[in-house]
Scaffold this motif. Sequence first.
Motif, mmCIF file in Angstrom:
data_model
loop_
_atom_site.group_PDB
_atom_site.id
_atom_site.type_symbol
_atom_site.label_atom_id
_atom_site.label_comp_id
_atom_site.label_asym_id
_atom_site.label_seq_id
_atom_site.Cartn_x
_atom_site.Cartn_y
_atom_site.Cartn_z
ATOM 1 N N TYR A 1 0.844 -1.190 0.000
ATOM 2 C CA TYR A 1 0.000 0.000 0.000
ATOM 3 C C TYR A 1 0.879 1.240 0.000
ATOM 4 O O TYR A 1 1.897 1.293 0.693
ATOM 5 C CB TYR A 1 -0.918 0.029 1.231
ATOM 6 C CG TYR A 1 -2.092 -0.897 1.113
ATOM 7 C CD1 TYR A 1 -3.311 -0.452 0.617
ATOM 8 C CD2 TYR A 1 -1.977 -2.230 1.473
ATOM 9 C CE1 TYR A 1 -4.391 -1.310 0.491
ATOM 10 C CE2 TYR A 1 -3.052 -3.101 1.350
ATOM 11 C CZ TYR A 1 -4.253 -2.631 0.860
ATOM 12 O OH TYR A 1 -5.313 -3.483 0.732
ATOM 13 N N PHE A 2 0.445 2.242 -0.750
ATOM 14 C CA PHE A 2 1.156 3.515 -0.795
ATOM 15 C C PHE A 2 0.820 4.347 0.432
ATOM 16 O O PHE A 2 -0.340 4.478 0.808
ATOM 17 C CB PHE A 2 0.784 4.286 -2.071
ATOM 18 C CG PHE A 2 1.347 5.663 -2.106
ATOM 19 C CD1 PHE A 2 2.718 5.863 -2.184
ATOM 20 C CD2 PHE A 2 0.527 6.754 -2.045
ATOM 21 C CE1 PHE A 2 3.254 7.143 -2.202
ATOM 22 C CE2 PHE A 2 1.040 8.047 -2.071
ATOM 23 C CZ PHE A 2 2.401 8.233 -2.151
ATOM 24 N N PHE A 3 1.863 4.888 1.056
ATOM 25 C CA PHE A 3 1.719 5.771 2.216
ATOM 26 C C PHE A 3 2.243 7.138 1.803
ATOM 27 O O PHE A 3 3.397 7.266 1.403
ATOM 28 C CB PHE A 3 2.547 5.227 3.393
ATOM 29 C CG PHE A 3 2.427 6.045 4.649
ATOM 30 C CD1 PHE A 3 1.351 5.872 5.502
ATOM 31 C CD2 PHE A 3 3.396 6.974 4.986
ATOM 32 C CE1 PHE A 3 1.238 6.618 6.666
ATOM 33 C CE2 PHE A 3 3.296 7.726 6.144
ATOM 34 C CZ PHE A 3 2.214 7.545 6.988
ATOM 35 N N GLU A 4 1.386 8.156 1.858
ATOM 36 C CA GLU A 4 1.838 9.503 1.529
ATOM 37 C C GLU A 4 2.018 10.293 2.812
ATOM 38 O O GLU A 4 1.258 10.133 3.761
ATOM 39 C CB GLU A 4 0.875 10.207 0.579
ATOM 40 C CG GLU A 4 -0.472 10.542 1.139
ATOM 41 C CD GLU A 4 -1.364 11.265 0.151
ATOM 42 O OE1 GLU A 4 -0.856 11.915 -0.777
ATOM 43 O OE2 GLU A 4 -2.587 11.175 0.312
ATOM 44 N N TYR A 5 3.075 11.124 2.838
ATOM 45 C CA TYR A 5 3.349 11.874 4.059
ATOM 46 C C TYR A 5 3.577 13.354 3.772
ATOM 47 O O TYR A 5 3.867 13.752 2.648
ATOM 48 C CB TYR A 5 4.539 11.276 4.813
ATOM 49 C CG TYR A 5 5.874 11.384 4.119
ATOM 50 C CD1 TYR A 5 6.684 12.490 4.317
ATOM 51 C CD2 TYR A 5 6.323 10.386 3.272
ATOM 52 C CE1 TYR A 5 7.917 12.595 3.682
ATOM 53 C CE2 TYR A 5 7.538 10.468 2.641
ATOM 54 C CZ TYR A 5 8.337 11.583 2.855
ATOM 55 O OH TYR A 5 9.553 11.682 2.223
ATOM 56 N N PHE A 6 3.428 14.119 4.840
ATOM 57 C CA PHE A 6 3.517 15.580 4.756
ATOM 58 C C PHE A 6 4.283 16.099 5.965
ATOM 59 O O PHE A 6 4.243 15.503 7.038
ATOM 60 C CB PHE A 6 2.097 16.197 4.752
ATOM 61 C CG PHE A 6 1.204 15.594 3.727
ATOM 62 C CD1 PHE A 6 1.166 16.089 2.435
ATOM 63 C CD2 PHE A 6 0.396 14.502 4.035
ATOM 64 C CE1 PHE A 6 0.338 15.519 1.475
ATOM 65 C CE2 PHE A 6 -0.431 13.929 3.085
ATOM 66 C CZ PHE A 6 -0.457 14.435 1.807
ATOM 67 N N ARG A 7 4.935 17.209 5.782
ATOM 68 C CA ARG A 7 5.621 17.863 6.888
ATOM 69 C C ARG A 7 4.580 18.654 7.672
ATOM 70 O O ARG A 7 3.793 19.396 7.098
ATOM 71 C CB ARG A 7 6.700 18.802 6.372
ATOM 72 C CG ARG A 7 7.622 19.307 7.452
ATOM 73 C CD ARG A 7 8.696 20.141 6.828
ATOM 74 N NE ARG A 7 10.065 20.013 7.137
ATOM 75 C CZ ARG A 7 10.695 19.339 8.058
ATOM 76 N NH1 ARG A 7 10.022 18.576 8.848
ATOM 77 N NH2 ARG A 7 11.984 19.373 8.240
ATOM 78 N N GLY B 1 6.248 20.928 13.163
ATOM 79 C CA GLY B 1 7.382 20.010 13.272
ATOM 80 C C GLY B 1 6.944 18.576 13.133
ATOM 81 O O GLY B 1 5.807 18.218 13.421
ATOM 82 N N GLY B 2 7.845 17.752 12.675
ATOM 83 C CA GLY B 2 7.539 16.342 12.488
ATOM 84 C C GLY B 2 6.796 16.102 11.186
ATOM 85 O O GLY B 2 6.747 16.964 10.297
ATOM 86 N N TYR B 3 6.235 14.913 11.078
ATOM 87 C CA TYR B 3 5.557 14.489 9.859
ATOM 88 C C TYR B 3 4.283 13.736 10.215
ATOM 89 O O TYR B 3 4.171 13.170 11.285
ATOM 90 C CB TYR B 3 6.459 13.541 9.052
ATOM 91 C CG TYR B 3 7.723 14.197 8.572
ATOM 92 C CD1 TYR B 3 7.788 14.785 7.310
ATOM 93 C CD2 TYR B 3 8.852 14.245 9.383
ATOM 94 C CE1 TYR B 3 8.944 15.395 6.873
ATOM 95 C CE2 TYR B 3 10.013 14.859 8.956
ATOM 96 C CZ TYR B 3 10.055 15.425 7.687
ATOM 97 O OH TYR B 3 11.198 16.037 7.256
ATOM 98 N N TRP B 4 3.362 13.741 9.283
ATOM 99 C CA TRP B 4 2.169 12.914 9.411
ATOM 100 C C TRP B 4 1.881 12.319 8.033
ATOM 101 O O TRP B 4 2.338 12.835 7.022
ATOM 102 C CB TRP B 4 0.967 13.699 9.930
ATOM 103 C CG TRP B 4 0.428 14.714 8.959
ATOM 104 C CD1 TRP B 4 0.867 15.989 8.755
ATOM 105 C CD2 TRP B 4 -0.647 14.508 8.037
ATOM 106 N NE1 TRP B 4 0.139 16.596 7.776
ATOM 107 C CE2 TRP B 4 -0.800 15.715 7.309
ATOM 108 C CE3 TRP B 4 -1.480 13.442 7.754
ATOM 109 C CZ2 TRP B 4 -1.758 15.879 6.324
ATOM 110 C CZ3 TRP B 4 -2.439 13.597 6.767
ATOM 111 C CH2 TRP B 4 -2.575 14.810 6.070
ATOM 112 N N GLY B 5 1.162 11.227 8.028
ATOM 113 C CA GLY B 5 0.859 10.600 6.756
ATOM 114 C C GLY B 5 -0.337 9.685 6.841
ATOM 115 O O GLY B 5 -0.864 9.429 7.932
ATOM 116 N N ARG B 6 -0.720 9.201 5.670
ATOM 117 C CA ARG B 6 -1.914 8.364 5.584
ATOM 118 C C ARG B 6 -1.798 7.398 4.414
ATOM 119 O O ARG B 6 -1.001 7.600 3.500
ATOM 120 C CB ARG B 6 -3.145 9.231 5.398
ATOM 121 C CG ARG B 6 -3.150 9.941 4.061
ATOM 122 C CD ARG B 6 -4.285 10.947 3.941
ATOM 123 N NE ARG B 6 -4.284 11.573 2.633
ATOM 124 C CZ ARG B 6 -5.054 11.209 1.621
ATOM 125 N NH1 ARG B 6 -5.934 10.236 1.769
ATOM 126 N NH2 ARG B 6 -4.989 11.827 0.460
#
Length: 108
Positions: A3-9, A13-18
């Motif tokens: 599965y593809f996981f896309e992330y964002f800054r 601070g830090g990162y989150w993704g889905r």
Amino acid sequence: MKYFFEYFRDKNGGYWGRFPDLPGCQTQADSVQTLKASAKEALELYFDDEYDFQCKIPLPKAQPTENGFLVLVDPTISFPILLRKLRLASGFTQKEMSKKMGLKSVGA
């Protein structure tokens, strides 16, 4: 199954993704390296929580972009899901499917 996981800054601070293919499956971390481990854990928890007998878990469709990565589903999790989806799509009972696979008995 991957599965593809896309992330964002994150602006704080830090990162989150889905996982775009899996509604509600998301995580966050302080670094991209930690996010990769968190994504794998989130994916496995999602399958653990969402598995149902109708097998409504969507198959991967999202394509990788530069802001993401693929996460492999543990084969001990993905194989039974894929096999069940195939069986249901084919209209076979468990007994019929086991016979097609050359297994002598199911549930014995």
